[in-house]
Write a protein that holds these residues in place. Structure first.
Motif, PDB file in Angstrom:
ATOM      1  N   UNK A  61      32.604  30.667  17.332  1.00 38.58           N
ATOM      2  CA  UNK A  61      32.524  30.246  18.732  1.00 38.58           C
ATOM      3  C   UNK A  61      33.871  29.677  19.169  1.00 38.58           C
ATOM      4  N   UNK A  62      34.458  28.834  18.332  1.00 40.45           N
ATOM      5  CA  UNK A  62      35.755  28.208  18.645  1.00 40.45           C
ATOM      6  C   UNK A  62      36.848  29.249  18.885  1.00 40.45           C
ATOM      7  N   UNK A  63      36.842  30.316  18.120  1.00 37.67           N
ATOM      8  CA  UNK A  63      37.877  31.342  18.252  1.00 37.67           C
ATOM      9  C   UNK A  63      37.533  32.410  19.293  1.00 37.67           C
ATOM     10  N   UNK A  64      36.379  32.295  19.934  1.00 39.05           N
ATOM     11  CA  UNK A  64      36.014  33.218  20.997  1.00 39.05           C
ATOM     12  C   UNK A  64      35.429  34.530  20.532  1.00 39.05           C
ATOM     13  N   UNK A  65      35.030  34.618  19.259  1.00 40.78           N
ATOM     14  CA  UNK A  65      34.386  35.825  18.746  1.00 40.78           C
ATOM     15  C   UNK A  65      32.918  35.842  19.163  1.00 40.78           C
ATOM     16  N   UNK A  66      32.318  34.654  19.246  1.00 37.35           N
ATOM     17  CA  UNK A  66      30.931  34.520  19.684  1.00 37.35           C
ATOM     18  C   UNK A  66      30.857  33.425  20.742  1.00 37.35           C
ATOM     19  N   UNK A  67      29.786  33.445  21.491  1.00 37.03           N
ATOM     20  CA  UNK A  67      29.491  32.397  22.470  1.00 37.03           C
ATOM     21  C   UNK A  67      28.031  32.009  22.309  1.00 37.03           C
ATOM     22  N   UNK A  68      27.699  30.812  22.722  1.00 34.61           N
ATOM     23  CA  UNK A  68      26.300  30.393  22.682  1.00 34.61           C
ATOM     24  C   UNK A  68      25.748  30.351  24.097  1.00 34.61           C
ATOM     25  N   UNK A  69      24.454  30.515  24.166  1.00 36.84           N
ATOM     26  CA  UNK A  69      23.790  30.457  25.451  1.00 36.84           C
ATOM     27  C   UNK A  69      22.317  30.189  25.253  1.00 36.84           C
ATOM     28  N   UNK A  70      21.598  29.981  26.350  1.00 40.01           N
ATOM     29  CA  UNK A  70      20.160  29.736  26.244  1.00 40.01           C
ATOM     30  C   UNK A  70      19.448  30.944  25.643  1.00 40.01           C
ATOM     31  N   UNK A  71      18.343  30.680  24.984  1.00 41.09           N
ATOM     32  CA  UNK A  71      17.556  31.748  24.372  1.00 41.09           C
ATOM     33  C   UNK A  71      17.040  32.701  25.441  1.00 41.09           C
ATOM     34  N   UNK A  72      17.050  33.975  25.124  1.00 42.74           N
ATOM     35  CA  UNK A  72      16.630  34.995  26.085  1.00 42.74           C
ATOM     36  C   UNK A  72      15.134  34.929  26.389  1.00 42.74           C
ATOM     37  N   UNK A  73      14.338  34.277  25.511  1.00 41.67           N
ATOM     38  CA  UNK A  73      12.899  34.191  25.743  1.00 41.67           C
ATOM     39  C   UNK A  73      12.485  32.915  26.469  1.00 41.67           C
ATOM     40  N   UNK A  74      13.474  32.124  26.902  1.00 37.42           N
ATOM     41  CA  UNK A  74      13.164  30.907  27.640  1.00 37.42           C
ATOM     42  C   UNK A  74      12.831  29.711  26.767  1.00 37.42           C
ATOM     43  N   UNK A  75      12.834  29.878  25.459  1.00 35.98           N
ATOM     44  CA  UNK A  75      12.561  28.755  24.551  1.00 35.98           C
ATOM     45  C   UNK A  75      13.756  27.794  24.541  1.00 35.98           C
ATOM     46  N   UNK A  76      13.579  26.605  23.977  1.00 28.21           N
ATOM     47  CA  UNK A  76      14.670  25.629  23.990  1.00 28.21           C
ATOM     48  C   UNK A  76      15.794  25.951  23.000  1.00 28.21           C
ATOM     49  N   UNK A  77      15.684  27.033  22.247  1.00 29.74           N
ATOM     50  CA  UNK A  77      16.709  27.388  21.270  1.00 29.74           C
ATOM     51  C   UNK A  77      17.975  27.892  21.949  1.00 29.74           C
ATOM     52  N   UNK A  78      19.063  27.854  21.214  1.00 29.70           N
ATOM     53  CA  UNK A  78      20.331  28.443  21.650  1.00 29.70           C
ATOM     54  C   UNK A  78      20.512  29.742  20.869  1.00 29.70           C
ATOM     55  N   UNK A  79      21.142  30.695  21.490  1.00 28.07           N
ATOM     56  CA  UNK A  79      21.412  31.958  20.816  1.00 28.07           C
ATOM     57  C   UNK A  79      22.920  32.192  20.748  1.00 28.07           C
ATOM     58  N   UNK A  80      23.309  32.910  19.728  1.00 30.55           N
ATOM     59  CA  UNK A  80      24.704  33.298  19.534  1.00 30.55           C
ATOM     60  C   UNK A  80      24.846  34.746  19.956  1.00 30.55           C
TER      61      UNK A  80
END
Length: 150
Positions: A61-80
């Motif tokens: 994430x720090x190097x910009x290879x991945x990003x995090x965001x809200x879970x696509x199913x609306x759950x409280x999880x974060x997704x990469x």
């Protein structure tokens, strides 16, 4: 063992390896390309310790290879999710895959295969090509130092 900072190296291979980090990171990117997006799913797939996975995901994430965001199913999880920079690693992973297929498996040994979705056929071997389309061997190229955009 202390890690050497390769961010200022003139060799693109060294600089790239310094950015990606290690083999865990490439396996994370491989899994992300196959649709894995949650921490627990990465952990199940890879079987690595939580602290190692957490550190590698943070670096990606720090190097910009991945990003995090809200879970696509609306759950409280974060997704990469892979960024464009991360998706560009598909060529690197395909080259590693094809090298492994060619040199690390017996002919009759079971393995996973990368196939074209449209035709269901294996992806053609990658080739190094010249600006005019000629296939180049290792003897046809040399390393030169340049300045600016290559």
């Amino acid at each position: 063992m202390r890690k050497t900072d390769l961010s200022g190296a003139t060799c693109p291979v060294a600089r790239s390896l310094g950015e990606i980090g290690d083999w865990w990171s490439l396996l994370i990117v491989r899994d992300a390309m196959n649709g894995v997006s949650r921490f627990g799913d990465f952990q199940r797939s890879l079987g690595c310790a939580r602290n190692i996975l957490s550190a590698r995901l943070a670096k990606l994430v720090e190097t910009g290879v991945m990003a995090t965001g809200p879970a696509s199913d609306g759950s409280p999880y974060r997704e990469y999710r892979l960024t464009e920079k991360g998706k560009a690693l598909r060529i690197v992973l395909t080259a590693l895959r094809q090298w492994g297929e060619g040199y690390l498996f017996d002919d009759e040994e079971e393995r996973v295969q990368l196939v074209d979705i449209r035709d269901g056929e294996p992806v053609a071997p990658l080739e190094m090509r010249a600006h005019d389309g000629r296939v180049l061997s290792v003897d046809d190229v040399e390393i030169q130092t340049t300045s600016g955009a290559a």
